[in-house]
Design a protein around this motif. Sequence first.
Motif, PDB file in Angstrom:
ATOM      1  N   VAL A   1       0.836  -1.205   0.000  1.00 19.54           N
ATOM      2  CA  VAL A   1       0.000   0.000   0.000  1.00 19.54           C
ATOM      3  C   VAL A   1       0.869   1.254   0.000  1.00 19.54           C
ATOM      4  N   PHE A   2       1.889   1.255   0.851  1.00 24.87           N
ATOM      5  CA  PHE A   2       2.745   2.433   0.957  1.00 24.87           C
ATOM      6  C   PHE A   2       3.726   2.525  -0.214  1.00 24.87           C
ATOM      7  N   SER A   3       4.105   1.378  -0.771  1.00 24.62           N
ATOM      8  CA  SER A   3       4.939   1.406  -1.972  1.00 24.62           C
ATOM      9  C   SER A   3       4.181   2.036  -3.132  1.00 24.62           C
ATOM     10  N   ALA A   4       2.890   1.728  -3.231  1.00 23.60           N
ATOM     11  CA  ALA A   4       2.058   2.324  -4.274  1.00 23.60           C
ATOM     12  C   ALA A   4       1.932   3.827  -4.066  1.00 23.60           C
ATOM     13  N   ARG A   5       1.822   4.262  -2.814  1.00 18.17           N
ATOM     14  CA  ARG A   5       1.748   5.689  -2.536  1.00 18.17           C
ATOM     15  C   ARG A   5       3.037   6.396  -2.936  1.00 18.17           C
TER      16      ARG A   5
END
Length: 289
Positions: free
Chosen positions: A257-261
């Motif tokens: 999720v945070f990698s996508a952000r």
Amino acid sequence: MEALSLSIPIISVTNSNTNYISLSASTNYASLSSLHHRSSSSSTRPFTLKKTVVRVQAESEDFELKQVRDMAAAKKRWEALLRDEKIKILTPKEAGYAVQLSNKPLLDVRPSNEHNKAWVKGSTWIPIFDVDSGLDVGTIPKKVTNFAMGGWWSGMPTLSFDNSFLPKVVEKFPKDAELIVACQKGLRSLAACELLYNAGYSNLFWVQGGFDAAEEEAFEGTVPLKFAGIGGISEFLGWTDQQRAVAAKEGWGYRLVFSARLIGLFLVADALFIGAQQIGRYLQEIRTH
């Protein structure tokens, strides 16, 4: 040593050389002697934008230096109060036992931005410092300093002393009450304990490390309390210690999720850069025609 009326160990403070808490010079709540607001009005106005910028920069530097001096003085006062056991120390686990098993009063002194994220069942919320939403001459230097010193990354807003703090506590609790005082990291609650002690409260218990140091089972209410103190870009990208700890347990699904952000942030920045270039070329063409 005076302790809470329940069978849990209370940490004693006997060594004057002990480092009770990590104190940061960047905090804006070190000096209880400077809690009164300064006047926000000014009889002089700068005539140019350049003068305004210079003045704000100078005031920001003065404010930062004052914070360093205030924190050094506050550290000495707080260490003395703890060493002399005028303020007693509780771990978050001990405080949780006292609140859940013995219904001891817990005073939550965190600002609204942290309290709104997570709270403790049965606690009383009276912030000693709250979010400063003003935009006057007196608060702009503080906001600039706070942002420059990491507010953009941590999400911590500029805080100001709440003048109604002490009257609200006095209205709610008698001065002989066994009062447990807590905040997110431990600094603001220690400042609150000093203020309350000077006001006549004699049975004060400080939660060392604050809610950041508490395990999920320590307090009943909104959990996890540790996430109430994070924010800004670091929270958005998942780069806080609290989120890393969760990622280690949850695995790649949580991290994706945070990698996508992060990827999205780079794409937005790239799009803004390209857009700025295109606008620059367009304006240049207008000038040449």
